[in-house]
Design a protein around this motif. Structure first.
Motif, PDB file in Angstrom:
ATOM      1  N   ILE A 306       9.422  11.034  -3.009  1.00 37.85           N
ATOM      2  CA  ILE A 306       8.546  10.004  -3.495  1.00 37.85           C
ATOM      3  C   ILE A 306       8.216  10.111  -4.799  1.00 37.85           C
ATOM      4  O   ILE A 306       8.372   9.324  -5.761  1.00 37.85           O
ATOM      5  CB  ILE A 306       7.629   9.354  -2.607  1.00 37.85           C
ATOM      6  N   PRO A 307       7.470  11.259  -5.108  1.00 39.93           N
ATOM      7  CA  PRO A 307       6.710  11.316  -6.309  1.00 39.93           C
ATOM      8  C   PRO A 307       7.808  11.285  -7.609  1.00 39.93           C
ATOM      9  O   PRO A 307       7.563  11.186  -8.651  1.00 39.93           O
ATOM     10  CB  PRO A 307       6.256  12.872  -6.516  1.00 39.93           C
ATOM     11  N   SER A 308       9.240  11.581  -7.458  1.00 36.91           N
ATOM     12  CA  SER A 308      10.149  11.573  -8.634  1.00 36.91           C
ATOM     13  C   SER A 308      10.802  10.228  -8.426  1.00 36.91           C
ATOM     14  O   SER A 308      11.584  10.160  -9.442  1.00 36.91           O
ATOM     15  CB  SER A 308      11.128  12.675  -8.167  1.00 36.91           C
ATOM     16  N   ALA A 321       7.885  -2.794  -9.378  1.00 41.69           N
ATOM     17  CA  ALA A 321       7.079  -1.072  -8.929  1.00 41.69           C
ATOM     18  C   ALA A 321       7.748  -0.905  -7.273  1.00 41.69           C
ATOM     19  O   ALA A 321       7.941  -1.968  -6.635  1.00 41.69           O
ATOM     20  CB  ALA A 321       5.645  -1.382  -8.875  1.00 41.69           C
ATOM     21  N   LEU A 322       8.207   0.080  -7.206  1.00 44.73           N
ATOM     22  CA  LEU A 322       8.418   0.601  -5.794  1.00 44.73           C
ATOM     23  C   LEU A 322       7.557   1.579  -5.241  1.00 44.73           C
ATOM     24  O   LEU A 322       7.496   1.493  -3.723  1.00 44.73           O
ATOM     25  CB  LEU A 322       9.818   1.284  -6.081  1.00 44.73           C
ATOM     26  N   ILE A 328       6.839   4.174  -0.392  1.00 46.50           N
ATOM     27  CA  ILE A 328       8.016   3.080  -0.946  1.00 46.50           C
ATOM     28  C   ILE A 328       7.436   1.806  -0.494  1.00 46.50           C
ATOM     29  O   ILE A 328       7.761   1.502   0.540  1.00 46.50           O
ATOM     30  CB  ILE A 328       9.209   3.527  -0.734  1.00 46.50           C
ATOM     31  N   ILE A 329       6.971   1.055  -1.337  1.00 44.78           N
ATOM     32  CA  ILE A 329       6.716  -0.647  -0.974  1.00 44.78           C
ATOM     33  C   ILE A 329       7.091  -1.440  -1.904  1.00 44.78           C
ATOM     34  O   ILE A 329       6.591  -1.504  -3.218  1.00 44.78           O
ATOM     35  CB  ILE A 329       5.104  -0.413  -1.078  1.00 44.78           C
TER      36      ILE A 329
END
Length: 529
Positions: A306-308, A321-322, A328-329
């Motif tokens: 997720i951070p990448s 935005a994801l 992940i939203i």
């Protein structure tokens, strides 16, 4: 009530020249409207030619047809003359056609020449087809068919006569399967034009068919990708929309840029399903996020850190935005993709009000479409913060945009009392929600809410509203607007039921989202006879 199909910027064409366009036909569509079913349906049964005529805003002409369950190359003429020219190629047998099909039967030979007549509408018609074995994996065989004539169901009938009936073709004794496996691979015309269509992935990787539920996912994926084959990789749309009570399946797969998001709505998630969807992620080399929405809510991530993740989910040029709080939203709902494109094209210099705004994706389209003023009303402060993140992400000027944390029904009531007018009111109305001193229920409160919206419209203003409420039907909207019309005799109301985007429901399926465009004309401005 009119039915309105909005243009889809992702809808793709396989080939085009001065005479013809070719499309990559997906499973489940007729070549044209089935007139015999229109009177018995609550929705328009658009065929592919009607869909592309509306998309391209031009008349097209049928040259040949494919069965509803056949995928691949299909041709339309751009004029009467070109349609006649290419139809003559077919009639004179100057067209070389290549089909691929799959069978579960074990063949006795590696090739057949079938020269047997076909009876169609009481007439006995000559028909011949070459069938050639291509490859075998496990229980399945891939065959190539080259028809020399063009009779109705010719390949399906001749495959049966060769004792290699097509997988999923119950009409002609094919082995049972969730779908029929016949693909129009290529068409070659005598003028040198060759048009090819890539087959579904399970034609090239027959092992996928061993797991029919996995194959169903690839089948759904294939249907959408044929429609949107030219969309760039950052675009967002739905890839699978499965509701199958018999097999206890209820899930969707959405494409947000390079990320796949699986929403699973049943309580029957297990390791077998995890293995199945992990394989999907690996075959397509796509990160997969799994949202389990049953009793035990959790998020699983496959092939992803997720951070990448970069915010590269787009709708046209608008970015969303994801990632929020290490999860992940996705901050945009894909079932209103076409509505947002319409907003983008129809808000120039307008004063726009957005009620029940949610993540305010409609506001992004309004501001990007050069609206003069945009008022965003949402009673959830967290969603308004996310809306501002998306505005910052797109570097949009918010000087003419108001972010208001208010109750939408109360706000529109105040607008009526203050005589505030808007050119366009957009609202995504929930089934119910708790207000400060009461509960909003759409079945009880929709008439008053829409009536207030009508009273707040400027001359020739419009309302774009949607809902997924199961207890509201198209007929209910007609009744409600009839009531509102009587309350506002000096305003003529028009209503258009917006058909769902093709990545959600097929033309003959019931849409979960009910969406309407309400137009108004002041009686005093009407031409008098």
């Amino acid at each position: 009530m009119n039915f309105l199909r909005l243009p889809d910027p992702l809808l793709s064409i396989l080939f085009e020249d001065d005479d013809i366009i070719a499309i990559d036909k997906c499973y489940g569509f007729n070549a044209h409207t089935n007139d015999s079913k229109i009177e018995h349906s609550t929705a328009i049964q658009d065929g592919l030619i009607e869909i592309f005529e509306k998309q391209l805003n031009r008349k097209l002409h049928i040259i040949h047809r494919l069965d509803q369950t056949t995928t691949g190359v299909m041709i339309f003429g751009k004029s009467v003359q070109s349609a006649k020219k290419y139809a003559e190629y077919f009639f004179n047998r100057q067209v070389f056609k290549t089909y691929w099909f799959i069978t579960k039967s074990k063949s006795k030979k590696d090739s057949f020449y079938i020269d047997k007549t076909i009876i169609h509408k009481g007439k006995e018609l000559e028909a011949s087809t070459d069938l050639v074995f291509s490859k075998k994996r496990s229980h399945f065989e891939l065959w190539i068919a080259k028809p020399h004539t063009g009779r109705n169901h010719q390949i399906r009938i001749h495959a049966k006569q060769a004792e290699i009936p097509i997988l999923g073709d119950s009409l002609y004794e094919g082995a049972g399967y969730p779908f029929l496996c016949l693909h129009n691979r290529s068409i070659e015309f005598p003028n040198g034009t060759i048009i090819e269509s890539k087959p579904p992935i399970y034609f090239e990787n027959l092992e996928i068919l061993e797991d029919s539920q996995l194959a169903r996912v690839f089948f759904e994926w294939d249907r959408r990708m044929r429609l949107f084959s030219n969309a760039d990789r950052h675009q967002c749309f739905r890839l699978a929309n499965v509701l199958d009570e018999k097999n206890k399946l209820d899930y969707s797969i959405d494409k947000y840029g390079d990320i796949l998001v699986l929403n699973w709505f049943k309580d029957n998630w297990d390791q077998e399903k995890l293995k199945r969807f992990t394989r999907l992620s690996e075959i397509y080399n796509k990160p997969l996020v799994i949202n389990l929405n049953g009793a035990n809510k959790q998020q699983l991530c496959i092939n992803i850190k997720i951070p990448s993740i970069e915010n590269e989910a787009r709708e046209g040029n608008i970015q969303f935005a994801l990632t929020l709080n290490e999860k992940i939203i996705p901050t945009v709902h894909l079932n209103q993709r076409l509505q947002r494109n319409w907003i983008l094209k129809n808000t120039d210099a307008k004063n726009v009000l957005i009620l029940f705004a949610g993540y305010s994706s409609a506001a992004l389209s309004s501001v990007s479409g050069n609206a003069n003023q945009v008022t965003i009303v949402e009673n959830n402060q967290k969603q308004l913060k996310i809306a501002k993140i998306n505005f910052d992400l797109n570097a949009l000027d918010t000087r003419n945009t108001k972010f208001l944390c208010r109750d939408s029904p109360h706000f529109i009531e105040q607008s009526v009392s203050k005589n505030i007018k808007y050119d366009l009111i957009i609202c995504d109305i929930p089934s119910f929600y708790r207000r400060e001193k009461s509960v909003f229920k759409i079945e009880n409160d929709l008439t008053d809410f829409l009536n207030n919206c009508v009273q707040c419209l400027s001359p020739n203003g419009e309302i774009l509203f949607s809902t997924i409420a199961e207890n509201i039907r198209i007929g209910d909207i007609h009744t409600i607007l009839t009531t509102i019309q009587k309350k506002n005799p000096r305003i003529k109301l028009g209503v258009n039921c917006i058909l769902p985007s093709l990545d959600f429901e097929l033309p003959n399926e019931t849409a979960q989202l009910k969406s309407f465009l309400i137009t108004t004309v002041r009686i005093s401005t009407l031409t008098r006879s």
